[in-house]
Design a protein around this motif. Structure first.
Motif, PDB file in Angstrom:
ATOM      1  N   GLY A  78       1.504   0.573  -9.808  1.00 62.58           N
ATOM      2  CA  GLY A  78       1.626   2.024  -9.712  1.00 62.58           C
ATOM      3  C   GLY A  78       0.386   2.673  -9.141  1.00 62.58           C
ATOM      4  O   GLY A  78       0.465   3.569  -8.286  1.00 62.58           O
ATOM      5  N   LEU A  79      -0.789   2.223  -9.589  1.00 65.21           N
ATOM      6  CA  LEU A  79      -2.044   2.775  -9.083  1.00 65.21           C
ATOM      7  C   LEU A  79      -2.241   2.461  -7.602  1.00 65.21           C
ATOM      8  O   LEU A  79      -2.692   3.317  -6.829  1.00 65.21           O
ATOM      9  N   ALA A  80      -1.923   1.239  -7.206  1.00 63.71           N
ATOM     10  CA  ALA A  80      -2.102   0.846  -5.805  1.00 63.71           C
ATOM     11  C   ALA A  80      -1.270   1.737  -4.885  1.00 63.71           C
ATOM     12  O   ALA A  80      -1.751   2.193  -3.840  1.00 63.71           O
ATOM     13  N   VAL A  81      -0.039   2.007  -5.270  1.00 63.64           N
ATOM     14  CA  VAL A  81       0.834   2.852  -4.457  1.00 63.64           C
ATOM     15  C   VAL A  81       0.331   4.295  -4.456  1.00 63.64           C
ATOM     16  O   VAL A  81       0.277   4.951  -3.406  1.00 63.64           O
ATOM     17  N   ALA A  82      -0.051   4.815  -5.616  1.00 62.88           N
ATOM     18  CA  ALA A  82      -0.507   6.201  -5.718  1.00 62.88           C
ATOM     19  C   ALA A  82      -1.820   6.431  -4.974  1.00 62.88           C
ATOM     20  O   ALA A  82      -2.039   7.485  -4.369  1.00 62.88           O
ATOM     21  N   LEU A  83      -2.711   5.440  -5.025  1.00 66.93           N
ATOM     22  CA  LEU A  83      -4.027   5.585  -4.403  1.00 66.93           C
ATOM     23  C   LEU A  83      -4.011   5.362  -2.899  1.00 66.93           C
ATOM     24  O   LEU A  83      -4.949   5.760  -2.204  1.00 66.93           O
ATOM     25  N   PHE A  84      -2.959   4.732  -2.402  1.00 67.80           N
ATOM     26  CA  PHE A  84      -2.910   4.357  -0.982  1.00 67.80           C
ATOM     27  C   PHE A  84      -3.181   5.550  -0.055  1.00 67.80           C
ATOM     28  O   PHE A  84      -4.080   5.479   0.793  1.00 67.80           O
ATOM     29  N   PRO A  85      -2.462   6.662  -0.167  1.00 63.44           N
ATOM     30  CA  PRO A  85      -2.757   7.787   0.738  1.00 63.44           C
ATOM     31  C   PRO A  85      -4.080   8.474   0.431  1.00 63.44           C
ATOM     32  O   PRO A  85      -4.729   9.011   1.336  1.00 63.44           O
TER      33      PRO A  85
END
Length: 461
Positions: A250-257
């Motif tokens: 979840g963090l990886a996806v949220a932090l990507f942008p």
């Protein structure tokens, strides 16, 4: 006879890797992913057919051997005059390799053969970073590695789901014989956590999580199978009952942008909206204890496991003062059982705790330095506005991973993270070489102009 069967299977698994390593083939990395993903499952089938549980089967050593061959290729390249690895990559490999070598010596003193047994997990990043750097300019090879890794994770997920609902006899046999029943449930459909072809649910969850991150953030991976594969992998990951990997993904996806100047904002926003809308309904229909485990994330501070890890941080700091050089590689976990010949294992702890306990204060500082240099390389590439999805994924993976490291030590082993790390280093080395060539060319042009000017002056005179 039983040992000879395991040895034969192990040799058959390692033979293709030996051929690939001798040719310095990039396909060795593809093969390594499947060996890491499937070796424990193969071992359980062999043990079941033999009617005997062998806790130290040579089949379990195949990832160490195959990963070690990749390391040998990289070390030979480093020692070759005029090697293709740039100075950034070489410096990171030497730093990391030095820390591992020191920890191995300390571990061998404390754990003897346990250090040898565990060494493969710690040297695997050397091979993966080296290969990632060597082939950084070959986009087709990098793409193929991404497809292969995602495919290996999908195989783990599909088998794991089948395992969860049917409990194959060899998995049930292993669960009881290894004494893992209770911790991972009982060998009955939907009453046992998913561990697929891995040695237990934690490593299975982390492997699935890495594949999920890659599929969600990297368009084109597995083509038309991308989203069906991502759904299957996420479903399997939830059946491991691992909360750390849910937070990690979840963090990886949220932090990507956020880490990549808004890149991929719309897809990430759409995915987040879908999770918010459909997530509660899907989780309510999840079998087993998956829903209950995920729900505890909101009150993680009250969880016994969380409190235990906080306590272990204090214990680790006190232990680090008493053992400033660390306990070394192989002093805990499964590897320690090789030396002690018992089923006792050291209590679970955080990735930071294990890193400090393994490397000691000096080695821990070296590992932090390695991680800083990896992050700095990716930041420089973004600063130079290099539009590269592999670099962007690495950055999101890195920051999310630093949070996940509070729970599990995902830095050891053959993680795709290290391929992306080597890729970033290789790209930086390419930029450095291009800059040096540009400066050299300008100096040559300036020198030629000056010589030409002087010659004209003499002729005129």
């Amino acid at each position: 006879m039983l040992e000879s069967t395991s040895l034969l299977v192990a040799c058959l698994i390692c033979l293709p890797a030996l051929i690939m390593a001798s040719r310095q083939s990039s396909w060795l990395i593809d093969y390594l992913f499947f060996v890491v993903a499937l070796n424990r499952g193969v071992r359980r089938v062999v043990d079941y057919n033999n009617g005997y549980f062998n806790p130290f089967s040579t089949i379990s050593l195949t990832p160490i051997i195959v990963g070690g061959l990749a390391v040998v290729v990289v070390l030979l390249e480093l020692n070759r005059r005029g090697h293709e690895l740039g100075h950034r990559t070489a410096n990171v490999l030497y730093l990391y390799g030095g820390a591992v070598a020191f920890a191995f010596v300390i571990g061998f003193i404390n754990a003897k053969l346990g250090a040898v047994y565990a060494l493969g997990d710690y040297i695997a990043p050397i091979g993966l970073m080296g290969y990632g750097s060597l082939w950084a300019a070959d986009s087709k090879t990098i793409d193929r590695w991404c497809h292969t890794f995602a495919a290996s994770v999908l195989v783990v997920a599909v088998y794991g789901i089948w395992q969860f609902y049917t409990i194959p006899p060899w998995d049930g046999f292993w669960l009881m014989a290894s004494g893992m029943d209770g911790y991972m449930g009982i060998p009955e459909p939907t009453k046992m956590t998913l561990f697929s072809t891995m040695n237990e649910r934690g490593p299975a969850a982390m492997y699935l999580c890495c594949g999920a991150i890659l599929l969600m953030l990297r368009p084109g991976t597995l083509g038309l199978l991308r989203w069906p594969a991502a759904v299957a992998i996420l479903f399997a990951m939830l059946l491991t009952y691992s909360r750390t990997t849910v937070i990690f993904a979840g963090l990886a996806v949220a932090l990507f942008p956020l880490l990549n100047r808004g890149s991929g904002l719309l897809p990430v926003a759409g995915l987040s909206l879908l999770v918010l809308v459909a997530g509660p309904s899907i989780m309510a229909r999840m079998p087993g204890q998956a829903s209950a485990r995920v729900e505890t994330i909101g009150a993680i501070q009250d969880d016994g496991s969380f409190k235990g890890r906080i306590m272990l941080l204090g214990v680790a700091l006190r232990g680090a003062i008493a053992e400033p050089l660390g306990r070394g590689i192989g002093a805990d976990g499964m590897a320690s059982r090789v030396q002690q010949a018992s089923n006792a294992v050291v209590a679970d702890s955080t990735g930071y705790v294990k890193t400090l306990a393994t490397y000691g204060w000096i080695g821990f500082f070296v590992i932090v330095t390695v991680l800083y240099r990896l992050w700095r390389s990716s930041s420089d590439l973004v600063t130079w506005e290099l539009d590269d999805r592999n670099v962007r994924i690495f950055r999101a993976w890195f920051i999310a991973g630093m949070v996940a490291l509070f729970s599990g030590n995902w830095l050891v082993g053959a993680s795709f993270f290290w391929v992306l790390a080597g890729y970033c280093l290789g790209k930086m080395d390419q930029e450095d070489k291009s800059e040096q060539l540009a400066v050299g060319s300008k100096q040559w042009e300036d020198g030629r102009w000056e010589i030409g000017s002087n010659q004209t002056s003499v002729d005129s005179y």
